[in-house]
Write a protein that holds these residues in place. Structure first.
Motif, PDB file in Angstrom:
ATOM      1  N   ALA A  80      42.366  45.648  48.359  1.00 41.49           N
ATOM      2  CA  ALA A  80      42.605  44.250  48.719  1.00 41.49           C
ATOM      3  C   ALA A  80      41.737  43.326  47.860  1.00 41.49           C
ATOM      4  O   ALA A  80      42.196  42.282  47.407  1.00 41.49           O
ATOM      5  N   LEU A  81      40.507  43.714  47.631  1.00 37.22           N
ATOM      6  CA  LEU A  81      39.598  42.919  46.821  1.00 37.22           C
ATOM      7  C   LEU A  81      40.055  42.901  45.366  1.00 37.22           C
ATOM      8  O   LEU A  81      39.992  41.873  44.706  1.00 37.22           O
ATOM      9  N   ALA A  82      40.553  44.000  44.859  1.00 42.27           N
ATOM     10  CA  ALA A  82      40.995  44.079  43.469  1.00 42.27           C
ATOM     11  C   ALA A  82      42.148  43.130  43.198  1.00 42.27           C
ATOM     12  O   ALA A  82      42.259  42.587  42.100  1.00 42.27           O
ATOM     13  N   SER A  83      42.996  42.888  44.166  1.00 44.07           N
ATOM     14  CA  SER A  83      44.131  41.990  43.952  1.00 44.07           C
ATOM     15  C   SER A  83      43.697  40.528  43.955  1.00 44.07           C
ATOM     16  O   SER A  83      44.424  39.674  43.465  1.00 44.07           O
ATOM     17  N   ARG A  84      42.520  40.230  44.457  1.00 42.35           N
ATOM     18  CA  ARG A  84      42.029  38.856  44.528  1.00 42.35           C
ATOM     19  C   ARG A  84      41.186  38.466  43.315  1.00 42.35           C
ATOM     20  O   ARG A  84      40.960  37.289  43.078  1.00 42.35           O
ATOM     21  N   LEU A  85      40.683  39.446  42.562  1.00 41.15           N
ATOM     22  CA  LEU A  85      39.778  39.172  41.455  1.00 41.15           C
ATOM     23  C   LEU A  85      40.463  39.427  40.123  1.00 41.15           C
ATOM     24  O   LEU A  85      41.265  40.347  39.987  1.00 41.15           O
ATOM     25  N   VAL A 104      38.479  34.160  41.183  1.00 42.60           N
ATOM     26  CA  VAL A 104      38.637  34.663  42.545  1.00 42.60           C
ATOM     27  C   VAL A 104      39.799  33.922  43.193  1.00 42.60           C
ATOM     28  O   VAL A 104      39.821  32.691  43.222  1.00 42.60           O
ATOM     29  N   ASP A 105      40.758  34.648  43.715  1.00 46.67           N
ATOM     30  CA  ASP A 105      41.929  34.099  44.410  1.00 46.67           C
ATOM     31  C   ASP A 105      42.732  33.124  43.541  1.00 46.67           C
ATOM     32  O   ASP A 105      43.266  32.132  44.036  1.00 46.67           O
ATOM     33  N   GLY A 106      42.785  33.354  42.235  1.00 48.35           N
ATOM     34  CA  GLY A 106      43.581  32.517  41.343  1.00 48.35           C
ATOM     35  C   GLY A 106      42.958  31.164  41.033  1.00 48.35           C
ATOM     36  O   GLY A 106      43.576  30.342  40.367  1.00 48.35           O
ATOM     37  N   LYS A 107      41.755  30.912  41.511  1.00 50.27           N
ATOM     38  CA  LYS A 107      41.067  29.647  41.222  1.00 50.27           C
ATOM     39  C   LYS A 107      40.516  29.704  39.800  1.00 50.27           C
ATOM     40  O   LYS A 107      40.466  30.767  39.189  1.00 50.27           O
ATOM     41  N   PRO A 108      40.066  28.573  39.264  1.00 50.18           N
ATOM     42  CA  PRO A 108      39.467  28.591  37.929  1.00 50.18           C
ATOM     43  C   PRO A 108      38.290  29.564  37.883  1.00 50.18           C
ATOM     44  O   PRO A 108      37.528  29.698  38.840  1.00 50.18           O
ATOM     45  N   ALA A 116      24.473  38.639  40.495  1.00 49.38           N
ATOM     46  CA  ALA A 116      24.934  37.482  41.267  1.00 49.38           C
ATOM     47  C   ALA A 116      25.972  37.911  42.297  1.00 49.38           C
ATOM     48  O   ALA A 116      26.701  38.872  42.111  1.00 49.38           O
ATOM     49  N   THR A 117      26.035  37.160  43.399  1.00 50.80           N
ATOM     50  CA  THR A 117      26.992  37.432  44.461  1.00 50.80           C
ATOM     51  C   THR A 117      28.231  36.571  44.247  1.00 50.80           C
ATOM     52  O   THR A 117      28.140  35.349  44.168  1.00 50.80           O
ATOM     53  N   LEU A 118      29.409  37.221  44.171  1.00 53.51           N
ATOM     54  CA  LEU A 118      30.666  36.495  44.011  1.00 53.51           C
ATOM     55  C   LEU A 118      31.072  35.878  45.337  1.00 53.51           C
ATOM     56  O   LEU A 118      31.497  34.728  45.401  1.00 53.51           O
ATOM     57  N   GLU A 119      30.989  36.648  46.379  1.00 58.30           N
ATOM     58  CA  GLU A 119      31.242  36.211  47.751  1.00 58.30           C
ATOM     59  C   GLU A 119      30.563  37.223  48.652  1.00 58.30           C
ATOM     60  O   GLU A 119      29.938  38.162  48.182  1.00 58.30           O
ATOM     61  N   ARG A 138      23.231  45.088  45.509  1.00 54.61           N
ATOM     62  CA  ARG A 138      22.602  45.400  44.214  1.00 54.61           C
ATOM     63  C   ARG A 138      22.192  46.864  44.091  1.00 54.61           C
ATOM     64  O   ARG A 138      22.164  47.407  43.002  1.00 54.61           O
ATOM     65  N   ASP A 139      21.873  47.505  45.216  1.00 59.98           N
ATOM     66  CA  ASP A 139      21.399  48.886  45.180  1.00 59.98           C
ATOM     67  C   ASP A 139      22.518  49.900  45.366  1.00 59.98           C
ATOM     68  O   ASP A 139      22.287  51.099  45.239  1.00 59.98           O
ATOM     69  N   ALA A 140      23.712  49.451  45.670  1.00 67.66           N
ATOM     70  CA  ALA A 140      24.821  50.360  45.962  1.00 67.66           C
ATOM     71  C   ALA A 140      25.524  50.791  44.676  1.00 67.66           C
ATOM     72  O   ALA A 140      25.376  50.181  43.623  1.00 67.66           O
ATOM     73  N   ALA A 141      26.304  51.865  44.812  1.00 67.88           N
ATOM     74  CA  ALA A 141      27.116  52.332  43.696  1.00 67.88           C
ATOM     75  C   ALA A 141      28.324  51.402  43.530  1.00 67.88           C
ATOM     76  O   ALA A 141      28.770  50.784  44.488  1.00 67.88           O
ATOM     77  N   PRO A 142      28.837  51.292  42.308  1.00 66.72           N
ATOM     78  CA  PRO A 142      30.010  50.425  42.100  1.00 66.72           C
ATOM     79  C   PRO A 142      31.215  50.914  42.897  1.00 66.72           C
ATOM     80  O   PRO A 142      31.484  52.111  42.962  1.00 66.72           O
ATOM     81  N   THR A 143      31.923  49.988  43.511  1.00 67.00           N
ATOM     82  CA  THR A 143      33.133  50.329  44.258  1.00 67.00           C
ATOM     83  C   THR A 143      34.381  49.738  43.620  1.00 67.00           C
ATOM     84  O   THR A 143      35.489  50.048  44.039  1.00 67.00           O
ATOM     85  N   LEU A 144      34.185  48.867  42.622  1.00 67.78           N
ATOM     86  CA  LEU A 144      35.323  48.208  41.995  1.00 67.78           C
ATOM     87  C   LEU A 144      35.016  47.988  40.521  1.00 67.78           C
ATOM     88  O   LEU A 144      33.915  47.579  40.166  1.00 67.78           O
ATOM     89  N   THR A 145      35.982  48.268  39.675  1.00 62.12           N
ATOM     90  CA  THR A 145      35.846  48.045  38.238  1.00 62.12           C
ATOM     91  C   THR A 145      36.950  47.099  37.794  1.00 62.12           C
ATOM     92  O   THR A 145      38.131  47.391  37.969  1.00 62.12           O
ATOM     93  N   LEU A 146      36.545  45.971  37.230  1.00 65.09           N
ATOM     94  CA  LEU A 146      37.501  45.032  36.651  1.00 65.09           C
ATOM     95  C   LEU A 146      37.490  45.241  35.147  1.00 65.09           C
ATOM     96  O   LEU A 146      36.420  45.286  34.539  1.00 65.09           O
ATOM     97  N   GLU A 147      38.675  45.372  34.547  1.00 61.72           N
ATOM     98  CA  GLU A 147      38.750  45.605  33.107  1.00 61.72           C
ATOM     99  C   GLU A 147      39.571  44.529  32.432  1.00 61.72           C
ATOM    100  O   GLU A 147      40.532  44.015  32.993  1.00 61.72           O
ATOM    101  N   LEU A 148      39.142  44.183  31.199  1.00 62.57           N
ATOM    102  CA  LEU A 148      39.932  43.273  30.378  1.00 62.57           C
ATOM    103  C   LEU A 148      41.138  44.041  29.838  1.00 62.57           C
ATOM    104  O   LEU A 148      41.066  45.263  29.634  1.00 62.57           O
TER     105      LEU A 148
END
Length: 154
Positions: A80-85, A104-108, A116-119, A138-148
């Motif tokens: 769900a988060l991946a579709s918003r970012l 985030v959510d199609g905004k600029p 930094a915290t996105l939300e 910050r201390d957790a393992a990555p749960t989401l990868t955004l790629e160009l």
């Protein structure tokens, strides 16, 4: 032929003064033309009407820098988060520090530095040349990868 011993002191001072004047004019001319050639060309001024504001369009800037809307690759647990970012751009160095331009959510898109915290519950953990890693803290393992998206060859 006249030698320096046959010249009177007044004649010697006239020759010295004349030589000094000629060399001073030559040096002044060299300095003038050197400064004249070193000046940048004049830039025409652009008049902006009062009361207008210029705003940059983040999407247009991203397109100019070569980004296109690309696929979002998500690790399990964050569909769900991946579709918003959407990752628009990345600035990274060799130590995974830097920033990412994320929409985030199609905004600029806004720039976010590593850490930094996105939300709520989404932190930018690291950036790479073409991807951004997100996680819950910050201390957790990555749960989401955004790629160009992959670059198109001309």
């Amino acid at each position: 032929m006249m030698t320096s011993s046959t010249l009177s002191p007044a004649q010697r001072w006239v020759i010295r003064g004349s030589s000094f004047t000629v060399w001073a004019l030559a040096a002044a001319s060299a300095v003038f033309w050197g400064l004249r050639l070193a000046q940048p060309a004049p830039v025409p001024s652009v008049e902006v009407a009062a009361g207008t504001t210029l705003e940059a369009d983040p999407a247009a800037v991203a397109r100019f820098l070569g980004a296109t809307q690309g696929p979002v690759a998500a690790l399990p647990g964050a569909p769900a988060l991946a579709s918003r970012l959407s990752l628009i751009g990345v600035v990274a160095d060799g130590h995974q520090w830097g920033a990412a331009l994320i929409s985030v959510d199609g905004k600029p898109a806004h720039p976010y530095r590593v850490g930094a915290t996105l939300e709520d519950g989404v932190v930018l953990l690291a950036v790479d040349r073409r991807r951004a890693l997100l996680g819950p803290s910050r201390d957790a393992a990555p749960t989401l990868t955004l790629e160009l998206p992959t670059l198109k060859k001309p």
